[in-house]
Structures are given as C-alpha cells and as structure tokens.
Design a protein around this motif. Sequence first.
Motif, PDB file in Angstrom:
ATOM      1  N   THR A   1      34.426  46.197  36.278  1.00  0.00           N
ATOM      2  CA  THR A   1      35.306  45.443  37.170  1.00  0.00           C
ATOM      3  C   THR A   1      34.534  44.926  38.381  1.00  0.00           C
ATOM      4  O   THR A   1      34.735  43.791  38.826  1.00  0.00           O
ATOM      5  CB  THR A   1      36.488  46.323  37.613  1.00  0.00           C
ATOM      6  OG1 THR A   1      37.188  46.789  36.461  1.00  0.00           O
ATOM      7  CG2 THR A   1      37.452  45.552  38.494  1.00  0.00           C
TER       8      THR A   1
ATOM      9  N   ALA B   1      33.960  41.147  39.557  1.00  0.00           N
ATOM     10  CA  ALA B   1      34.266  40.664  40.905  1.00  0.00           C
ATOM     11  C   ALA B   1      33.091  39.890  41.492  1.00  0.00           C
ATOM     12  O   ALA B   1      33.267  38.822  42.100  1.00  0.00           O
ATOM     13  CB  ALA B   1      34.638  41.839  41.803  1.00  0.00           C
TER      14      ALA B   1
ATOM     15  N   VAL C   1      38.037  38.912  47.404  1.00  0.00           N
ATOM     16  CA  VAL C   1      38.462  39.390  46.095  1.00  0.00           C
ATOM     17  C   VAL C   1      38.540  40.906  46.137  1.00  0.00           C
ATOM     18  O   VAL C   1      37.691  41.573  46.725  1.00  0.00           O
ATOM     19  CB  VAL C   1      37.501  38.920  44.965  1.00  0.00           C
ATOM     20  CG1 VAL C   1      36.059  39.347  45.244  1.00  0.00           C
ATOM     21  CG2 VAL C   1      37.963  39.422  43.601  1.00  0.00           C
TER      22      VAL C   1
ATOM     23  N   THR D   1      42.331  37.801  43.605  1.00  0.00           N
ATOM     24  CA  THR D   1      41.644  36.905  44.518  1.00  0.00           C
ATOM     25  C   THR D   1      42.620  36.428  45.585  1.00  0.00           C
ATOM     26  O   THR D   1      43.812  36.263  45.325  1.00  0.00           O
ATOM     27  CB  THR D   1      41.049  35.688  43.785  1.00  0.00           C
ATOM     28  OG1 THR D   1      42.091  34.956  43.129  1.00  0.00           O
ATOM     29  CG2 THR D   1      40.019  36.123  42.762  1.00  0.00           C
TER      30      THR D   1
ATOM     31  N   VAL E   1      42.774  38.061  35.995  1.00  0.00           N
ATOM     32  CA  VAL E   1      42.592  37.688  37.392  1.00  0.00           C
ATOM     33  C   VAL E   1      43.937  37.241  37.942  1.00  0.00           C
ATOM     34  O   VAL E   1      44.541  36.290  37.437  1.00  0.00           O
ATOM     35  CB  VAL E   1      41.551  36.569  37.577  1.00  0.00           C
ATOM     36  CG1 VAL E   1      41.335  36.309  39.072  1.00  0.00           C
ATOM     37  CG2 VAL E   1      40.232  36.924  36.905  1.00  0.00           C
TER      38      VAL E   1
ATOM     39  N   LEU F   1      41.294  41.803  38.545  1.00  0.00           N
ATOM     40  CA  LEU F   1      40.950  41.430  39.909  1.00  0.00           C
ATOM     41  C   LEU F   1      42.129  40.765  40.602  1.00  0.00           C
ATOM     42  O   LEU F   1      43.014  40.201  39.950  1.00  0.00           O
ATOM     43  CB  LEU F   1      39.787  40.433  39.921  1.00  0.00           C
ATOM     44  CG  LEU F   1      38.502  40.814  39.198  1.00  0.00           C
ATOM     45  CD1 LEU F   1      37.504  39.675  39.313  1.00  0.00           C
ATOM     46  CD2 LEU F   1      37.926  42.110  39.763  1.00  0.00           C
TER      47      LEU F   1
ATOM     48  N   SER G   1      38.270  44.348  44.182  1.00  0.00           N
ATOM     49  CA  SER G   1      37.682  44.968  42.992  1.00  0.00           C
ATOM     50  C   SER G   1      38.240  46.385  42.879  1.00  0.00           C
ATOM     51  O   SER G   1      37.732  47.308  43.518  1.00  0.00           O
ATOM     52  CB  SER G   1      36.151  44.992  43.114  1.00  0.00           C
ATOM     53  OG  SER G   1      35.559  45.598  41.979  1.00  0.00           O
TER      54      SER G   1
END
Length: 317
Positions: free
Chosen positions: A156, A160, A142, A198, A127, A196, A144
Amino acid sequence: MGVTTQTGEKASYLAKERSITLPVTVINGKNDGPVLLLTAGIHGDEFPSMYALQQLQQSIDPKEMSGVLVVLHLANLDGFHGNRIALNPKDEKNLNREFPGSAQGTPTEQIAELLTREFISKTDFLVDMHSGSANQTLLNHVYSPFVGDEELDALTFEFAKATGMQHIVMYGDRPRDPNNSISYPNTAMTRGKPGLTTEIGHLAQSDEASIAEALKVATNTMYFLNMLPGKPVEHPEPVIYETIKYPSSTTTGFFRPSKATGDKVKKGQEVGKVVDYFGNHVETIQAPVDGTVMMVNQMPAIKNGQSVMAIGVEQSE
C-alpha cells in the motif's frame, strides 16, 4: 450489476439496484492484469476527481490496456444533486463512515453495502478520490493506510508513493475488523486489498490545476500496476507524516484562522482565535504539536469541541 463488458471493450452505464443508481465505466483491457477501482464522489461536493475520471475513461483505448479499470464516477449521487457537504440528504449520513453497510439499513448504509459487495469484492486495488469541501482549504495529500499486515502495508505504501503526490500520511487509526470497517478504503484494506485516499483541491472548486493533478494521480496508479504503457513518477522530495492532530475550540462563536495550509507551526503557537457573536475575543487556539498545516476550516461558525484544522506530524528519521 447486470452488465457484462467483454475483453477489449468499454462500457459506461447507470448501474441500478433497488433505489440506488451509480454512474459506472468498466474498461476491460485486451490483456490480463489487475482490477483497479477508482472512485469519486463518496462526498458529493468534491469535484476535481469527478472531472478527472471523466477525462481518464474517455482517453483510454481498452485494446491498449491490461487488466480491468472500474470507474465509479459518483458514489453519492443524492449528495451531489443535493449540493450537500459530505452528507446524503436522504438520511443525513456520511457514506465514508457507514461501511461495510447494511442491505436493510438507511439509504447511505445500503450504498455502502452495495459498494462492499459488488465493487470492493471484485477489485485488487482501490483509490478513493476526495478533495476539500466548501468549508475547507487543503494541502494536497494521500493517505497510506496500514492494518498490521506487513506485506499488505508495504504494498500500500509503494502504491501511495507511485501516485506521485508529495505529502503522504501514514494512517492506522481505522478499525481492523472487516465487519466494522467504517470507511471505504479501510473496507478494502481489511479484505487484503490496498486502498488509498487522495485529497486534491478544496473549497468545492473545480479548478483545472486540481483536475489535472487528480488525472495525473489516476494515470500513475495505472502505470504502477502495468495497466498502461508508462512508468509512475514518484515525487522527488516526498514528505511522510506519521499522524495528524486536530486542534479544537473549547468555545462557541466565530473562528478566525491565523495559519494557512502548508504553514509550519510549533507546539503552543497560535493557529487561530475565536470571538463571540459580538466580536469579543474569547479563545486563542494553539497548535498541539509541531507540524504542517494540512487543512483549515474556513467557515466561521464554530462550536465547543469542533476541530478547526488538521496538522500533520512528520515521521521521525
């Protein structure tokens, strides 16, 4: 990187190689499980996740954890201390555009190569935790990613959703060549590992609400991977976006937004204006699509061709 963390132990240290220094915590859980890499500070002016990961590593008892948590507290130390928006002052490059990097390259390229070799290669899930820089307001979301691998892309997406974030952007625009992966999470994806991004907080602030949200997201990922006792809480009303569009200015001057993050816009609707250095109106910028405003450039300086905001297009039924 020369430090061994035994099973059931935690170690925080400055990992060093050549001229690169990275603040790292490794928590090696008592029980078997996956390796999770949580990273802050790819851009040195995005602070909420830095504070959240400090709190996370301090709160975890490795004897109550499964798997291995690797916390990279600050990937761009020079950018952090240089108070730079996104860039590394040593070479004026954006670390999130230089992967997989080069050991013989510029300072930023060398960091990218080290992260690819010593961090991504050893992890199972990644992440990359960002926020809006000093010039941006942001709607928390976020990314994905998807790379055309059905099983990896599905995992994935589940990862997410498990973050608990409401706004999820499906993202397939990055190259699929591992030798030209460009970004940090895409480097993981092109090597078969869910990665991911964020985006939590904005304007280079360190408000408690954003820190708490970043901490919740990090903890949810550990619940999802059964690294800590508990269950991730998905958002009850997720919003899935199929793409993001970026309206741009065709003139140079001062940008004045007329929409804020979270606003709904229709194609052709005004989203901002540009005035020249004397205050004369020179352009009305319109939304290129129907969607939701995800990011707004809050700095007035604008050049021809520069994007002024991001508009998320919701996935069709």
